[in-house]
Design a protein around this motif. Structure first.
Motif, PDB file in Angstrom:
ATOM      1  N   LYS A  74      -0.122   4.640  -7.251  1.00  0.00           N
ATOM      2  CA  LYS A  74       0.957   3.661  -7.232  1.00  0.00           C
ATOM      3  C   LYS A  74       1.686   3.801  -5.915  1.00  0.00           C
ATOM      4  O   LYS A  74       1.866   4.906  -5.412  1.00  0.00           O
ATOM      5  CB  LYS A  74       1.888   3.984  -8.406  1.00  0.00           C
ATOM      6  N   LEU A  75       2.090   2.684  -5.356  1.00  0.00           N
ATOM      7  CA  LEU A  75       2.923   2.757  -4.160  1.00  0.00           C
ATOM      8  C   LEU A  75       4.279   3.319  -4.545  1.00  0.00           C
ATOM      9  O   LEU A  75       4.834   2.960  -5.572  1.00  0.00           O
ATOM     10  CB  LEU A  75       3.131   1.351  -3.574  1.00  0.00           C
ATOM     11  N   ARG A  76       4.808   4.205  -3.702  1.00  0.00           N
ATOM     12  CA  ARG A  76       6.101   4.775  -4.039  1.00  0.00           C
ATOM     13  C   ARG A  76       7.190   3.696  -3.973  1.00  0.00           C
ATOM     14  O   ARG A  76       8.169   3.726  -4.682  1.00  0.00           O
ATOM     15  CB  ARG A  76       6.436   5.903  -3.081  1.00  0.00           C
ATOM     16  N   VAL A  77       6.986   2.701  -3.121  1.00  0.00           N
ATOM     17  CA  VAL A  77       8.064   1.737  -2.905  1.00  0.00           C
ATOM     18  C   VAL A  77       7.976   0.524  -3.824  1.00  0.00           C
ATOM     19  O   VAL A  77       8.991  -0.007  -4.250  1.00  0.00           O
ATOM     20  CB  VAL A  77       8.110   1.272  -1.440  1.00  0.00           C
ATOM     21  N   ALA A  78       6.783   0.095  -4.161  1.00  0.00           N
ATOM     22  CA  ALA A  78       6.679  -1.212  -4.811  1.00  0.00           C
ATOM     23  C   ALA A  78       5.766  -1.137  -6.019  1.00  0.00           C
ATOM     24  O   ALA A  78       5.425  -0.083  -6.490  1.00  0.00           O
ATOM     25  CB  ALA A  78       6.168  -2.249  -3.831  1.00  0.00           C
ATOM     26  N   GLY A  79       5.392  -2.311  -6.512  1.00  0.00           N
ATOM     27  CA  GLY A  79       4.421  -2.364  -7.597  1.00  0.00           C
ATOM     28  C   GLY A  79       5.057  -2.216  -8.956  1.00  0.00           C
ATOM     29  O   GLY A  79       4.405  -1.952  -9.925  1.00  0.00           O
ATOM     30  N   ASN A  80       6.332  -2.331  -9.061  1.00  0.00           N
ATOM     31  CA  ASN A  80       7.010  -2.316 -10.360  1.00  0.00           C
ATOM     32  C   ASN A  80       8.191  -3.270 -10.252  1.00  0.00           C
ATOM     33  O   ASN A  80       8.455  -3.807  -9.179  1.00  0.00           O
ATOM     34  CB  ASN A  80       7.463  -0.904 -10.706  1.00  0.00           C
ATOM     35  N   PRO A  81       8.909  -3.510 -11.365  1.00  0.00           N
ATOM     36  CA  PRO A  81      10.011  -4.479 -11.288  1.00  0.00           C
ATOM     37  C   PRO A  81      11.024  -4.146 -10.198  1.00  0.00           C
ATOM     38  O   PRO A  81      11.511  -5.038  -9.503  1.00  0.00           O
ATOM     39  CB  PRO A  81      10.648  -4.383 -12.683  1.00  0.00           C
TER      40      PRO A  81
END
Lengths: 496, 288
Positions: A74-81
């Protein structure tokens, strides 16, 4: 198997003298423009130190790179709400003070100052506001350990080193440092590409160079946050992000990138690595202690019949395979295993490898004589001033044994060459060191040769770019020559 | 290619021939065909008034200018036109690109009584009977067909674009429609029943709708399905007060508020200051 070719690099840190010629060469060609003054696509850091931008390695602050999230990456910055919201308000973005306010000097004043009793001076002028400023920092403000309490002491790589060891590191007579030239790693699993909401960042198929399309970029700046190496920069004039392009126009004409070509210490090597793209997902997601080995596994032997067959099937030119066979990077990384990626724990599978520096040996004052000799074979490594763990934090995701192995190999080469040239070393010592490191006299000679004697063509084995050659045959490229520059083919204008 | 004079003359003659033919074919019957969407002669009022004896009720000049552009006459403040507009539920008659001669032909045709109902051919009568029976049956299946035609789930036979692209109808099972044209939820009662809807669909008095369906007219049968659907929508909304009107606005406000709040959540964990903050502040203190 999905074999692709990657233009990869090795920096030999033992040879880096920290002269910043690479940075200047790059700056002169690419980032000497308005809005790009603060960009150092290539920079040289002193380690221990906080680097540029300050504390770039601390992903608790900047949220770059990948993290293991269950079975997925998972990207630490993005990819979630929250990542979605960060599109519009990204609090993890580096600010200008994390870099520095670029400045120039008011040279005109030296000539135009009215006559007075004082000698005129050239004041510092901000390149952002045009106002006079007091310079408070710069891209290499901690060069050669200057400002140690502020910079070197705060190096995050010291975190798992005991307070005692840290204390001894910073005693004046024990202090040591090495240089770390950094540029875009042109990763196999680039987080900047994954994070871009506009699809502007891409990895070139033929040589794996990671580029930002200036036409597609919409200035979201998620690549700036997502890159754990902070090697994507936002141009505040054009409103687009920019990054190192590995001097691809030079590569396409068979020249080494400017930073590499200009390197005084000849520390830089460039060559092709063939890798299996099918394995990226699995290997980038492996447990942290396996990361280095897994990454080495991803690179394939360019002499293997099967690899050559598969590569040809995948449209890789014979000339590229030939370049891969001659690649100095392949030798350093895969054959000799003495080059390691920087911060593998970011899980981007970087294509830039470092030969870790041999550390100055710890000396002691004995009877008024500074004594630095050691009795045992690897004493010089164990007694070095900088804890091996520190290098391990940089180059092997914390695995000190990996660093020790590499340093032992480098030491063996030195023992061997000492034996060849001076012949004052005990035969048994040479035998022991060969036995322990698995090197042979031939390999040691080859390492020595590529390290110290290699000429341009051996250091830079650039795969010919046939596509561009073909274009040259049907189009006149003369009107583009001499027009090197960074920007957009179509051109845009600011609307506000 | 060089075009010689013979060819030019020949082309000219041919084109003149085509134009002549067109003029000849513009007799009253052909001209009146589009009007039947809204008007009858002796068949009672539809969307527009029954035209029987219209030449006696109005002056010739008034008729010519009103037929050519009713909008202009209304705008000019003509009291008769204003009264008509009010009487016929504010539906403006579309402009007709007819010359005074053609209007003359048209009026002669209307006067001659040939346009009286009953003069139609048996095929048309049969079709009309079928349509009427559909309207009378008002079956759920036909309403659903109308709904499908409206939403575009089912295409119009001639390929016209579905109504929902521009119109909204508040109806169970239909999302928000286009807002480019009028909301049709209450169209049935607003336009005075089936005939009004039928007329507008057949011969839209709105320029953009006219152009849209010029090349792909809606079939009479499809027209009936739509009428049934709009009637159903009308009655559905008559019993249920349209509470949904502000739904979009309210949900927008609520989600906007949530978004702002979530930004505050992120904001709370923000990188509050530059990593070099302490260094820079200290330098400022010393440089004073």
């Amino acid at each position: 198997m999905d074999i692709r070719s990657q233009t990869a690099m090795v920096f030999h840190l033992d040879k880096c003298i920290g002269c910043h010629t690479c940075s200047i060469a790059c700056k002169n060609i690419w980032t000497d423009r308005k809005g790009a003054e603060y960009m150092w696509w290539n920079n040289v850091e002193t380690k221990p130190g906080t680097g540029y931008p300050s504390h770039w390695e601390n992903q608790q602050i900047y949220k770059g790179g990948w993290v293991k999230h269950g079975q997925r990456l998972k990207l630490r910055v993005a990819g979630n709400p929250t990542g979605m919201i960060k599109l519009f308000h990204n609090p993890d973005m580096p600010v200008m003070d994390d870099y520095y306010e670029p400045w120039t000097y008011d040279y005109d004043h030296l000539f135009e100052a009215p006559q007075g009793s004082d000698q005129p001076t050239a004041r510092t002028i901000s390149l952002v506001t045009g106002e006079p400023i007091d310079v408070k920092g710069g891209p290499n403000w901690d060069d050669d350990l200057s400002g140690t309490p502020d910079y070197a002491r705060n190096d995050i790589n010291l975190n798992n080193i005991s307070a005692e060891d840290q204390e001894s590191m910073f005693q004046l007579e024990r202090m040591t440092m090495h240089y770390l030239p950094r540029m875009c790693n042109h990763c196999l699993n680039p987080s900047c590409v994954a994070a871009c909401p506009s699809g502007a960042v891409y990895k070139r198929g033929e040589d794996g160079v990671v580029l930002i399309s200036q036409e597609k970029c919409r200035g979201w700046r998620l690549c700036v946050t997502a890159c754990p190496y902070k090697k994507s920069y936002y141009n505040w004039t054009s409103g687009k992000s920019e990054k190192c392009l590995l001097c691809y126009p030079r590569l396409e004409t068979g020249q080494a990138p400017a930073c590499m070509h200009s390197c005084v210490g000849r520390i830089r090597y460039l060559g092709v690595l063939l890798y299996d793209a099918d394995k990226i997902k699995e290997y980038a997601n492996c447990p942290e202690d396996e990361l280095i080995d897994r990454q080495l596994d991803i690179y394939l032997n360019p002499f293997s019949e099967e690899v050559i067959r598969e590569a040809q099937k995948n449209g890789i030119a014979d000339s590229t395979i030939d370049a891969a066979q001659k690649s100095p990077v392949y030798k350093f990384v895969k054959e000799w295993k003495i080059a390691l990626p920087l911060h593998a724990e970011f899980r981007t599978l970087p294509s830039l490898f470092y030969v870790p520096p041999m550390l100055p040996v710890m000396g002691t004052m004995t009877n008024g004589v500074y004594e630095s000799t050691t009795g045992n074979l690897w004493g010089k490594i164990e007694d070095s001033r900088l804890p091996v763990q520190y290098l391990a934090n940089l180059f092997s995701a914390g695995n000190a044994d990996k660093i020790r192995n590499v340093l032992k190999k480098l030491m063996t080469v030195r023992y061997h060459r000492r034996k060849v040239t001076v012949d004052d070393i005990d035969d048994r010592m040479i035998r022991d060191s060969f036995a322990e490191t698995g090197l042979t006299a031939d390999i040691a000679d080859a390492i020595y040769r590529l390290t110290s004697l290699a000429k341009y063509d051996e250091r830079f084995v650039i795969a010919p770019a046939h596509r561009e050659e073909a274009i040259e045959m049907i189009e006149s490229t003369d009107d583009r020559k001499g027009n090197t520059g960074f920007g957009e083919k179509m051109g845009t204008r600011r609307v506000f | 290619m060089k075009m010689d004079s013979k060819k030019i003359i020949l082309t000219g003659l041919l084109m003149a021939g085509i134009f002549c033919q067109n003029v000849h074919s513009q007799d009253g019957e052909v001209l009146f065909k589009p009007c039947t969407a809204c008007h009858s002669v002796g068949g009672g009022r539809m969307v527009g008034p029954d035209l029987k004896g219209v030449t006696r009720r109005r002056s010739y000049d008034w008729l010519v200018s009103f037929i050519q552009s009713s909008g202009k006459v209304i705008k000019s403040g003509d009291p008769v036109a204003a009264a008509l507009l009010a009487e016929y539920k504010n539906v403006v008659m579309p402009d007709n690109a007819l010359t005074a001669d053609q209007v003359n032909l048209l009026l002669t045709y209307i006067n001659g009584g040939k346009a009286m109902a009953g003069a139609a051919d048996p095929k048309k009568v049969a079709l009309q009977r079928k349509l009427d029976s559909l309207l009378l049956a008002n079956s759920l299946q036909d309403i659903t067909t109308g709904q499908d035609l409206f939403t575009g789930r089912k295409r119009f036979a001639n390929g016209g674009i579905s109504c929902i692209s521009c119109h909204n109808v508040t109806y169970h099972g239909i999302g928000t429609g286009g807002l480019l044209a009028k909301d049709l939820t209450k169209a049935f009662s607003r336009l005075g029943g089936f005939a009004g809807i039928r007329g507008i669909i057949m011969m839209p008095p709105f320029p953009s709708m006219t152009v849209t369906y010029q090349r792909s007219p809606i079939l009479d049968e499809e027209n009936v399905f739509l009428q049934l659907f709009l009637k159903s929508a009308d009655s559905q909304n008559a019993t249920e007060p349209s509470a949904n009107k502000s739904k979009f606005l309210r949900s927008g406000l609520v989600s906007g508020l949530l978004l702002v709040l979530s930004i505050f959540l992120v904001w709370n964990r923000r990188k509050r200051k530059s990593v070099n903050h302490a260094i820079l502040k200290r330098q400022e203190r010393y440089s004073m």
